[in-house]
Write a protein that holds these residues in place. Structure first.
Motif, PDB file in Angstrom:
ATOM      1  N   GLY A   1      11.780  -3.950  13.026  1.00  0.00           N
ATOM      2  CA  GLY A   1      10.658  -4.867  13.163  1.00  0.00           C
ATOM      3  C   GLY A   1       9.642  -4.753  12.045  1.00  0.00           C
ATOM      4  O   GLY A   1       9.019  -5.748  11.659  1.00  0.00           O
ATOM      5  N   ARG A   2       9.443  -3.536  11.500  1.00  0.00           N
ATOM      6  CA  ARG A   2       8.503  -3.370  10.396  1.00  0.00           C
ATOM      7  C   ARG A   2       8.965  -4.149   9.167  1.00  0.00           C
ATOM      8  O   ARG A   2       8.158  -4.781   8.473  1.00  0.00           O
ATOM      9  CB  ARG A   2       8.369  -1.888  10.052  1.00  0.00           C
ATOM     10  N   SER A   3      10.251  -4.112   8.901  1.00  0.00           N
ATOM     11  CA  SER A   3      10.790  -4.833   7.756  1.00  0.00           C
ATOM     12  C   SER A   3      10.638  -6.336   7.950  1.00  0.00           C
ATOM     13  O   SER A   3      10.265  -7.070   7.017  1.00  0.00           O
ATOM     14  CB  SER A   3      12.270  -4.464   7.566  1.00  0.00           C
TER      15      SER A   3
ATOM     16  N   ALA B   1       8.374  -7.817   9.739  1.00  0.00           N
ATOM     17  CA  ALA B   1       6.949  -8.135   9.638  1.00  0.00           C
ATOM     18  C   ALA B   1       6.523  -8.294   8.183  1.00  0.00           C
ATOM     19  O   ALA B   1       5.819  -9.250   7.826  1.00  0.00           O
ATOM     20  CB  ALA B   1       6.123  -7.049  10.317  1.00  0.00           C
ATOM     21  N   LEU B   2       6.937  -7.366   7.325  1.00  0.00           N
ATOM     22  CA  LEU B   2       6.575  -7.475   5.913  1.00  0.00           C
ATOM     23  C   LEU B   2       7.228  -8.695   5.269  1.00  0.00           C
ATOM     24  O   LEU B   2       6.610  -9.371   4.443  1.00  0.00           O
ATOM     25  CB  LEU B   2       6.992  -6.210   5.166  1.00  0.00           C
TER      26      LEU B   2
ATOM     27  N   LEU C   1       7.899 -11.531   6.670  1.00  0.00           N
ATOM     28  CA  LEU C   1       7.149 -12.720   7.083  1.00  0.00           C
ATOM     29  C   LEU C   1       5.798 -12.799   6.375  1.00  0.00           C
ATOM     30  O   LEU C   1       5.354 -13.886   5.970  1.00  0.00           O
ATOM     31  CB  LEU C   1       6.955 -12.712   8.596  1.00  0.00           C
ATOM     32  N   LEU C   2       5.136 -11.659   6.206  1.00  0.00           N
ATOM     33  CA  LEU C   2       3.840 -11.663   5.530  1.00  0.00           C
ATOM     34  C   LEU C   2       3.991 -12.083   4.066  1.00  0.00           C
ATOM     35  O   LEU C   2       3.190 -12.884   3.552  1.00  0.00           O
ATOM     36  CB  LEU C   2       3.194 -10.287   5.625  1.00  0.00           C
TER      37      LEU C   2
ATOM     38  N   LEU D   1      -1.257  -2.588   7.573  1.00  0.00           N
ATOM     39  CA  LEU D   1      -0.058  -2.094   8.254  1.00  0.00           C
ATOM     40  C   LEU D   1       0.441  -0.799   7.623  1.00  0.00           C
ATOM     41  O   LEU D   1       0.841   0.135   8.337  1.00  0.00           O
ATOM     42  CB  LEU D   1       1.042  -3.154   8.210  1.00  0.00           C
TER      43      LEU D   1
END
Length: 294
Positions: A170-172, A174-175, A177-178, A233
């Motif tokens: 999920g962290r990957s 999230a980045l 998408l940002l 983050l």
């Protein structure tokens, strides 16, 4: 077929715009790094993924765009292959269709995730330029489609390929998408050179919709704010040095944006050449932060 009735290889290469292949190839590489997984046994898949992201899917999007933008380019860039006549008849469309097929074939070895990502990227490429959707008629939607395809989709695909086709952390995501959101602003930079043709042909790019200065401010905010969230983050994930590095890159971009905002039409190309590389460097720094966490 007579030689004069078909384009030269150099003209086909110009249509596919190799200079535009870098962003999705870089984003795919960032996804590979962010996965934190070793390259052992995956080199072939990674190289195929890089090929798919740049010389195939991205090149397809350029051919599709040039074909459906031939009237716009006749005003903005009459020297392009199609409006100049160097790519005669319907060859622009034929190249777009051929490259679409090649992209799908190349994606097959990447498994369900890689093939699905290729299908989605190609669908966005055609939806961006081709009727009836022609998303580029609205600068908000069109730039979002490009940014998601070039950055987020390529990043997530790189991470998924490394994980043998499973969903990335999920962290990957999230980045990814940002940075896709930030890339929306980068896409706006390309629209300042084509305002007259866009306005004449009903293309509602952000410089047409918001005016030159309004679009420039929107582009800068769209580039900076997602990166600021990335810094937050990274601090939350206990990666302070990487957060500091991304923060420093943001400050450098903000300083350069002052020159861009003073004269957006004249400085958009300059900022693309010197400011955008700092954005993509921050992507790699963030990817290495995730690699360290893994």
């Amino acid at each position: 077929m007579p030689a004069a009735s078909r384009p030269s290889l150099a003209t086909v290469a110009e249509l596919l715009k190799p200079i535009t292949w870098f962003p999705p190839m870089w984003a795919f590489g960032c996804g590979v790094v962010a996965s934190g997984l070793p390259l052992d046994g995956r080199w072939g898949l990674v190289l195929l993924g890089v090929l798919l992201a740049g010389p195939l899917v991205c090149a397809t999007s350029q051919a599709v765009n040039d074909w459906f933008d031939r009237e716009v380019d006749a005003i903005n860039e009459p020297q392009r292959p199609i409006p100049s006549g160097r790519m005669p008849g319907r060859w622009g469309l034929y190249v777009a269709l051929i490259w679409t097929g090649l992209s799908l074939l190349a994606a097959l070895p990447l498994g369900d995730w890689g093939f699905g990502a290729a299908v989605m990227g190609l669908a966005l490429a055609w939806a961006y330029s081709a009727p009836p959707l022609r998303l580029k008629r609205n600068g908000w939607w069109g730039n979002a489609a490009c940014a998601l395809s070039y950055e987020g989709l390529a990043w997530v695909t790189g991470a998924a390929v490394m994980a043998w086709g499973t969903m990335p952390h999920g962290r990957s995501v999230a980045l990814a998408l940002l940075y896709s959101l930030g890339a929306h602003g980068i896409m706006t930079l390309n629209d300042f050179k084509s305002i007259e043709g866009d306005r004449a042909t009903g293309i509602g790019s952000l410089p047409v919709r918001l005016g030159v200065r309004g679009a420039a401010r929107a582009a800068c905010l769209t580039m900076l704010l997602p990166q600021a969230v990335v810094v937050g983050l990274l601090l939350l994930w206990q990666a302070p040095w990487h957060a500091a590095a991304v923060g420093g890159l943001i400050l450098a971009q903000a300083r350069m944006m002052q020159r861009f905002l003073a004269n957006p039409r004249a400085q958009a190309t300059w900022y693309s050449g010197f400011g955008v590389p700092l954005f993509v460097l921050g992507m790699l720094v963030s990817a290495f932060a995730l690699r360290g966490l893994v």
